[in-house]
Every structure is written in C-alpha cells, then in structure tokens.
Design an enzyme around this catalytic site. Structure first.
Site, PDB file in Angstrom:
ATOM      1  N   GLU A 205       0.806  -1.220   0.000  1.00  0.00           N
ATOM      2  CA  GLU A 205       0.000   0.000   0.000  1.00  0.00           C
ATOM      3  C   GLU A 205       0.840   1.272   0.000  1.00  0.00           C
ATOM      4  OE1 GLU A 205      -2.829  -0.509   3.155  1.00  0.00           O
ATOM      5  OE2 GLU A 205      -3.698  -2.281   2.203  1.00  0.00           O
ATOM      6  N   LYS A 338     -15.684  -1.562   2.590  1.00  0.00           N
ATOM      7  CA  LYS A 338     -15.018  -2.121   1.413  1.00  0.00           C
ATOM      8  C   LYS A 338     -16.092  -2.767   0.546  1.00  0.00           C
ATOM      9  CE  LYS A 338     -10.677  -3.321   3.791  1.00  0.00           C
ATOM     10  NZ  LYS A 338      -9.904  -4.444   4.375  1.00  0.00           N
TER      11      LYS A 338
END
Length: 426
Positions: A205, A338
C-alpha cells in the site's frame, strides 16, 4: 428510458500482479463505462466470495476467467433491457441471480464489477460526476485520509506485527493542504529511515516496510517525522493503527506478537493498546481484536471506546447484519467500508446508512490489491463518510484516489474538509 444494452468483462491485472476483473456496461444511448475490482490480502472469513479459477497452470490458480465468463453469459443475459438508473433494482437482480448469501456462484468480484460499472455509466449518461450521482446535492465533504506510511503484518515481509501505521492530517483547512502535509511527512520519514540504515522498500500500500525490534518503534519514528516536517504531533497530524488481529490470533484467542516474542490474551492486548494510547496521539485502532473474539471486542470497546475510534473491518466485513449485531452489543464505534466485502453498491449503501443512523463512523477503504480505478474516492464524497483509507503517497494505484479527491475538491470549489470536526460528534 435508459436501459442496459450490453455487459462484458475482461481479465486484467491488479497492483500485485494478480488477475482481477474489469467489467464494462454499455447503455441504450451507447454510453460506456468500466470498473476494475480490487482484492484483499488479509481478508475476513465472512467476506463475500471472490471467485478464482484454481487452475494452477494459469497465474498460480488465481485467474478470474470463470468470473469473467459469468459476467459475459449469465449476468449479461439477465441484465440487458433493465432500467440503468435503478441501481437498487439491478443490484437486487444480481443478488437473486446468484442465489447465495455470499455470491458463491457468480463471484462477488463479477457482481461488484458490474454494479460499479453500471453506476459509473448511469452517471456519465446523465452528465453527472459519480459522487453527485450517488450522493445527490449533499455530497460536499472531503474525507480525512488515513495514510499507511509504515507497513507490517501480511502487507510486508518484515518483523512488525501490526499491519498498518497511519497518519491522519486533522488540523488543516482543505484536503489539498492535508495531503501536502502528509506527503511531506512521508518524505521526511524516508530520510529518517535512511539515516537509521533501515529499509525504505515499500509494501503493498505504498508505506515503508522496515525492520524494527518491536511494535512501538514505528510510532516513535513516525512521531519524529511529523515534528521534523514542521507539524504539530497530535494537533495537526494524529496517528492510527490497523492491527489486523485476525492474522495474529490462535484458536484459544491468544494473540501472537512474534516480533516481540509475546503471547497475550484479549485483556492483556487491550492493556497493551492502552499504554500506546496514553503515550502517543493515537485516535483510531482498526481490528484491534480478532473477528471471532466478540467478548474481547466488548472489553476493548468498554475500555477505549470513549477515547478513540475503534474500527471493525474483519469484524463487520461491510455487512449490515454483522454491524447490527455489533450495535446491539455496543461493540466498536466505526466500520471500514469495502464494497468488495459485500458484493454490490446498493448493499454497501445499506451498511453505510445503518452505521450513520447509529452514529458509527464510516471509513471508505481500498484493498491491498488495487488498480487505477478511483471509484472509492467518489464514493467517499458521495456518502460523506468523513474518512478514507487508500494507502500512502506512493504507488500510482494509491495516488489515483488522492488525485481524484483533489479533482473533486476543485470541482466543489473547496467543498468541506472535515478535519478536526471528525471526532467532535460525540
């Protein structure tokens, strides 16, 4: 009436070099839009099912040709001719078509790709930005980013137990200024790590993945970076953690901190967190305990729930039913959002509305396997979530979301950057 004219899917690549789905929808006026579905590394066991081929001769079994075929045949056949701007109806049709609670037949990756592409195509056909189409006139708030600047756990091959060490730029007047400050802290952190002869390779990330002796050292070096960059620790930039505890727990709910050679039970781990919170300006802890450790979560919520944000990710997996259980048990006070955990845009909206109704904070989130798709940036503004997790100020699949938010802020002539107001609700 705008209707769905065609639907198709293509196997493409995500940021980790794994296959994923790009779904496209064409409307009756020939408007076309596409969406690329993300994929997680640390996943909750109750997430909607991501359909993989399991053919070891292609992509080590991770291909998504079956999911693509489901889009190109079954889904396409049942969606052609439906009204495009009735997102809820189309999403419900997708759910009924699959017939399982977790999209085990068609694959959540197939279903979500189509759901996202449909929303984008409908917005485009109506000449509206996606955030305005999904959120209406009230889509005005730019979220506070939670930037993952040191990676550990399953997101990095190092000795750190906790998955993410994040900064939150709360003390700024605009998203642009908040992002600039965060980037400056990130670059300052790199120099500090270089000076300590630490690795400055990055994790999935975009955060750095150094080796430290314990889980406290990253907090120390990040605090130093914030101050060295010229910002006030805790006032302008606060700290946050994603522990991803489901990756650390055994069947007896003991948590193994291998980097520190410690084994702690739920109460001991909560005491461990309390020491961190007392010493550092930590405003949020995500997945502080395992997704199955509901008793431990109740204790964590009792001990820290009035002080800081406690985010359920694996705990709730964007699922309204699981969130309702948490609400009834007074567990956590925030939920990670999500879309690929639940399956469709409409189901995601349902969960966000439930959370907001019960004063749970919402954090829109990427996955570790991402792409150039910036859908969640619009989604965060559309629903005024107030927070977004989409990685560090590195790696273009992360930057795509930040650049889209900068674009939205410009379109809104500044909009509202929630900043310090984020945690003043209660």
């Amino acid at each position: 009436m705008l209707t769905i004219k065609d639907v198709h899917a293509l196997e493409v690549m995500d940021s980790r070099g794994n296959p994923t789905i790009q779904a496209s929808v064409i409307l009756s006026d020939n408007t076309k839009a596409s969406a690329i579905v993300p994929s997680g590394a640390s996943t909750g066991k109750r997430e909607a099912l991501e359909l993989r081929d399991n053919d070891k001769t292609r992509f080590l079994g991770k291909g998504v040709l079956r999911a693509c075929e489901n889009v190109n045949s079954v889904i396409k056949h049942h969606l052609i001719g439906l009204e495009a701007i009735n997102q809820a109806f189309v999403d419900e049709r997708l759910r009924a078509l699959d017939g399982t609670p977790n999209y085990a037949n068609l694959g959540a990756n197939a279903v979500l790709g189509v759901s996202m592409a449909l929303a984008r195509a409908s917005a485009k056909a109506l000449n509206l930005p996606l955030y305005r189409y999904l959120g209406g006139a009230n889509a005005l708030t730019l979220p506070v980013p939670m930037l993952n600047i040191i990676n550990g756990g399953t997101h990095a091959n190092n000795s750190i137990d906790f998955q993410e060490y994040m900064i939150m730029p709360l003390g700024f007047e605009s998203f642009r200024e908040a992002l600039r400050a965060s980037a400056e802290v990130y670059h300052t952190l790199k120099k500090l790590l270089d000076g300590k002869n630490q690795l400055t390779s990055v994790g999935d990330e975009g955060g750095f993945a150094p080796n430290f002796n314990n889980n406290v050292e990253p907090l120390e070096v990040i605090s130093q970076a914030i101050e060295k960059a010229g910002y006030k620790l805790g006032e302008e930039i606060a700290l946050a953690l994603d522990v991803a505890s489901s990756e650390l727990v055994d069947e007896n709910f003991n948590y193994h901190l291998k980097g520190e050679n410690k084994i702690l039970d739920s109460h001991e781990l909560v005491a461990y967190y309390k020491k961190f919170v007392a010493k550092y300006p930590i405003v949020s802890i995500e997945d502080g305990l395992s997704e199955d450790d509901w008793e431990g979560w109740a204790f964590l919520s009792k001990e820290l729930g009035r002080q800081i944000q406690l985010v359920g990710d694996d705990l709730f997996v964007t699922n309204a039913s699981l969130l309702q259980k948490g609400i009834e048990k007074n567990i956590a006070n925030a939920i990670l959002i999500k879309p690929n955990q639940i399956g469709t845009i409409s189901e995601t909206l349902e969960t966000i509305r439930l959370a907001k109704h019960h004063a749970y904070q919402c954090v829109m989130s990427h996955r570790s396997g991402e792409s150039e798709d910036s859908f969640i940036a619009d989604f965060a503004v559309a629903l005024n979530t107030g927070e977004i997790k989409t990685g560090s100020t590195a790696r273009s699949e992360r930057i795509a979301k930040y650049n889209r938010l900068l674009e939205i802020e410009h379109e809104l002539k500044g909009g509202i950057y929630i900043g310090k107001e984020l945690f003043k609700h209660g």
